[in-house]
Scaffold this active site. Structure first.
Site, PDB file in Angstrom:
ATOM      1  N   PRO A  23       0.832  -1.211   0.000  1.00 54.50           N
ATOM      2  CA  PRO A  23       0.000   0.000   0.000  1.00 54.50           C
ATOM      3  C   PRO A  23       0.859   1.250   0.000  1.00 54.50           C
ATOM      4  O   PRO A  23       1.795   1.360   0.792  1.00 54.50           O
ATOM      5  CB  PRO A  23      -0.823  -0.126   1.291  1.00 54.50           C
ATOM      6  CG  PRO A  23      -0.009  -1.024   2.164  1.00 54.50           C
ATOM      7  CD  PRO A  23       0.713  -1.958   1.255  1.00 54.50           C
ATOM      8  N   CYS A  25       0.514   5.491  -0.142  1.00 54.57           N
ATOM      9  CA  CYS A  25      -0.327   6.689  -0.119  1.00 54.57           C
ATOM     10  C   CYS A  25      -0.058   7.553  -1.347  1.00 54.57           C
ATOM     11  O   CYS A  25       1.092   7.766  -1.731  1.00 54.57           O
ATOM     12  CB  CYS A  25      -0.075   7.488   1.150  1.00 54.57           C
ATOM     13  SG  CYS A  25      -0.653   6.667   2.652  1.00 54.57           S
ATOM     14  N   ALA A  57      -3.189   3.113   2.465  1.00 52.67           N
ATOM     15  CA  ALA A  57      -3.790   3.349   3.777  1.00 52.67           C
ATOM     16  C   ALA A  57      -5.043   4.189   3.618  1.00 52.67           C
ATOM     17  O   ALA A  57      -4.996   5.316   3.123  1.00 52.67           O
ATOM     18  CB  ALA A  57      -2.794   4.044   4.699  1.00 52.67           C
ATOM     19  N   GLN A 100      -5.961  -1.489   2.764  1.00 51.56           N
ATOM     20  CA  GLN A 100      -5.380  -1.303   4.087  1.00 51.56           C
ATOM     21  C   GLN A 100      -6.214  -0.267   4.845  1.00 51.56           C
ATOM     22  O   GLN A 100      -6.280   0.893   4.440  1.00 51.56           O
ATOM     23  CB  GLN A 100      -3.926  -0.838   3.979  1.00 51.56           C
ATOM     24  CG  GLN A 100      -3.222  -0.772   5.328  1.00 51.56           C
ATOM     25  CD  GLN A 100      -1.830  -0.179   5.217  1.00 51.56           C
ATOM     26  OE1 GLN A 100      -1.671   1.012   4.962  1.00 51.56           O
ATOM     27  NE2 GLN A 100      -0.813  -1.012   5.399  1.00 51.56           N
ATOM     28  N   TYR A 182       1.429   4.919  13.257  1.00 50.25           N
ATOM     29  CA  TYR A 182       0.050   5.375  13.244  1.00 50.25           C
ATOM     30  C   TYR A 182      -0.692   4.816  14.459  1.00 50.25           C
ATOM     31  O   TYR A 182      -0.093   4.183  15.324  1.00 50.25           O
ATOM     32  CB  TYR A 182      -0.601   5.022  11.903  1.00 50.25           C
ATOM     33  CG  TYR A 182       0.121   5.688  10.743  1.00 50.25           C
ATOM     34  CD1 TYR A 182       0.296   7.068  10.728  1.00 50.25           C
ATOM     35  CD2 TYR A 182       0.680   4.948   9.709  1.00 50.25           C
ATOM     36  CE1 TYR A 182       0.994   7.694   9.694  1.00 50.25           C
ATOM     37  CE2 TYR A 182       1.383   5.561   8.676  1.00 50.25           C
ATOM     38  CZ  TYR A 182       1.541   6.938   8.683  1.00 50.25           C
ATOM     39  OH  TYR A 182       2.240   7.549   7.668  1.00 50.25           O
ATOM     40  N   ARG A 230      -0.494  -5.450   9.139  1.00 52.30           N
ATOM     41  CA  ARG A 230       0.854  -4.938   8.903  1.00 52.30           C
ATOM     42  C   ARG A 230       1.385  -4.375  10.208  1.00 52.30           C
ATOM     43  O   ARG A 230       0.707  -3.590  10.877  1.00 52.30           O
ATOM     44  CB  ARG A 230       0.861  -3.849   7.834  1.00 52.30           C
ATOM     45  CG  ARG A 230       2.290  -3.558   7.328  1.00 52.30           C
ATOM     46  CD  ARG A 230       2.326  -2.506   6.251  1.00 52.30           C
ATOM     47  NE  ARG A 230       3.486  -2.710   5.377  1.00 52.30           N
ATOM     48  CZ  ARG A 230       3.892  -1.857   4.451  1.00 52.30           C
ATOM     49  NH1 ARG A 230       3.236  -0.726   4.255  1.00 52.30           N
ATOM     50  NH2 ARG A 230       4.941  -2.110   3.707  1.00 52.30           N
ATOM     51  N   LEU A 301      13.431  -2.438   0.510  1.00 57.23           N
ATOM     52  CA  LEU A 301      14.611  -2.515  -0.355  1.00 57.23           C
ATOM     53  C   LEU A 301      14.792  -3.894  -0.975  1.00 57.23           C
ATOM     54  O   LEU A 301      15.900  -4.418  -1.073  1.00 57.23           O
ATOM     55  CB  LEU A 301      15.876  -2.093   0.417  1.00 57.23           C
ATOM     56  CG  LEU A 301      16.007  -0.592   0.662  1.00 57.23           C
ATOM     57  CD1 LEU A 301      17.343  -0.274   1.328  1.00 57.23           C
ATOM     58  CD2 LEU A 301      15.878   0.207  -0.633  1.00 57.23           C
ATOM     59  N   ARG A 324       8.172   1.418  -3.673  1.00 54.01           N
ATOM     60  CA  ARG A 324       8.801   2.372  -4.590  1.00 54.01           C
ATOM     61  C   ARG A 324       9.310   1.697  -5.858  1.00 54.01           C
ATOM     62  O   ARG A 324       9.255   2.273  -6.945  1.00 54.01           O
ATOM     63  CB  ARG A 324       9.948   3.097  -3.882  1.00 54.01           C
ATOM     64  CG  ARG A 324       9.497   4.025  -2.759  1.00 54.01           C
ATOM     65  CD  ARG A 324      10.709   4.606  -2.021  1.00 54.01           C
ATOM     66  NE  ARG A 324      10.324   5.548  -0.986  1.00 54.01           N
ATOM     67  CZ  ARG A 324      10.019   5.217   0.260  1.00 54.01           C
ATOM     68  NH1 ARG A 324      10.039   3.936   0.621  1.00 54.01           N
ATOM     69  NH2 ARG A 324       9.689   6.131   1.144  1.00 54.01           N
TER      70      ARG A 324
END
Length: 365
Positions: A23, A25, A57, A100, A182, A230, A301, A324
């Site tokens: 997920p 944003c 999210a 999510q 969060y 998660r 990564l 990413r």
């Protein structure tokens, strides 16, 4: 045979391979409502051939958004806006879809990351953040209000209500966001949770909200669909949330019927010191997989096909998530399948793009 491209069961839901789109944003919603950007963004990722696409999210109430431009699923308007996007995606892709569900807690009411600065004030479209304790995340964050027990109960109910809406929208999987500093993570960590009531102090008390949210969602989300969580396996701060506590949380979640754990880390404290390098979070996933026996997703990564294959083939994790990396290369699973001698689902409109040197790369979608 590539292990990365073998099916896996997340409880009742079968994924065609072990590549997960994490997920991410987009900070592109309006009043919590998905826009054309989400249709384009999720649509291209749904053609990638990954095993599961997790929508970003998504706040269960307006105050739970990270920014004023975050996606939400708390009323009929936000549900209908997201329905438009999901219906378009499902019309052309058979990829399983997850969402999510989240509440940002004390990290709410912040600007989008490409507009860094202090918290967005109510005068400029922001709101008052809430948290387990009145401790801000950092100097740029607003002072949060400590939640009352009554307000905590209403947030649990909000997660359940959003889960019902997610089912109506056709999502196959719900992922509970208890990571990255969060709200649920804030309750878990002794750094951010200084409460003296039933939601603070002991590990059992600090886990209470996350377990209650999971149970509330599992109760209303159909049994033929999956629910996972998660987590941040470590705060990377001394005397914070750590792997030992994460293992206990995962044991408790397993007892409640959790279908998988998505293993990330960090995000709770500005004092964190993370040794970032390829596979730096994989050891957390390995320990949870070994000691809890629940399907795990490793993330962080993981960028190369052989790297992802090794993680799955050696049993360090059951799945790998890309974030990413798949934004940069939305056809990453295609290229991984070509490199590893596997096959991947793709729309027939794209079949002619298959390189002549590679035979039978694409499966029918």
């Amino acid at each position: 045979m590539s292990q990365l491209f073998t099916p896996i069961n997340l409880g009742p839901v079968t994924l065609p391979n072990r590549i997960i789109i994490a997920p991410m944003c987009q900070y592109s919603a309006i009043d919590g409502q998905a826009t054309e950007w989400h249709t384009i963004h999720l649509g291209q990722l749904a053609f990638s051939g990954a095993g599961l696409l997790i929508v970003e999210a998504t706040a269960v109430e307006p105050e739970g958004r990270i920014s004023p431009n975050d996606l939400g699923l708390w009323d009929d308007k936000t549900e209908q806006a997201l329905a438009t996007t999901i219906q378009a995606v499902k019309k052309y892709s058979t990829m399983p879809l997850a969402i999510q569900l989240a509440h940002a807690g004390r990290k709410a009411s912040m600007p989008a990351p490409w507009q860094p600065g202090p918290a967005v004030t109510p005068e400029h479209g922001g709101w008052q953040p809430v948290a387990p304790s009145a401790i801000p995340y950092d100097n740029n964050s607003a002072q949060p209000l400590e939640l009352t027990t009554e307000r905590i109960e209403s947030i649990i109910a909000s997660f359940a209500h959003s889960a019902k809406r997610a089912d109506k929208l056709g999502f196959d999987v719900i992922e509970v966001h208890a990571a990255h500093g969060y709200l649920l993570h804030e309750f878990l960590s002794p750094i951010s949770n200084h409460r003296q009531d039933m939601y603070g102090g002991s590990l059992d008390n600090r886990m209470r909200l996350t377990l209650a949210v999971f149970s509330a969602i599992r109760k209303v989300f159909p049994a033929h669909k999956s629910v996972g969580v998660r987590i941040s396996a470590s705060d990377w701060v001394e005397n914070g949330w750590d792997l030992a506590q994460s293992l206990e949380l995962c044991h408790q979640l397993k007892k409640l019927g959790c279908d998988y754990i998505h293993v990330s880390s960090g995000g709770l404290s500005a004092q964190q010191h993370i040794p970032v390098s390829p596979n730096y979070q994989v050891p957390f996933a390995r320990r949870i997989k070994e000691e809890v026996g629940m399907p795990t997703i490793a993330v962080g990564l993981i960028t190369e096909p052989e790297q992802a294959e090794a993680i799955v083939a050696t049993g360090e994790a059951d799945m790998v998530a890309l974030a990413r990396g798949i934004l940069y290369n939305p056809r990453w699973p295609w290229h991984a399948a070509a490199e590893l001698g596997a096959q991947v689902s793709a729309p027939k409109q794209y079949w002619r793009s298959q390189p002549h040197r590679i035979k039978n790369l694409f499966l029918p979608d």
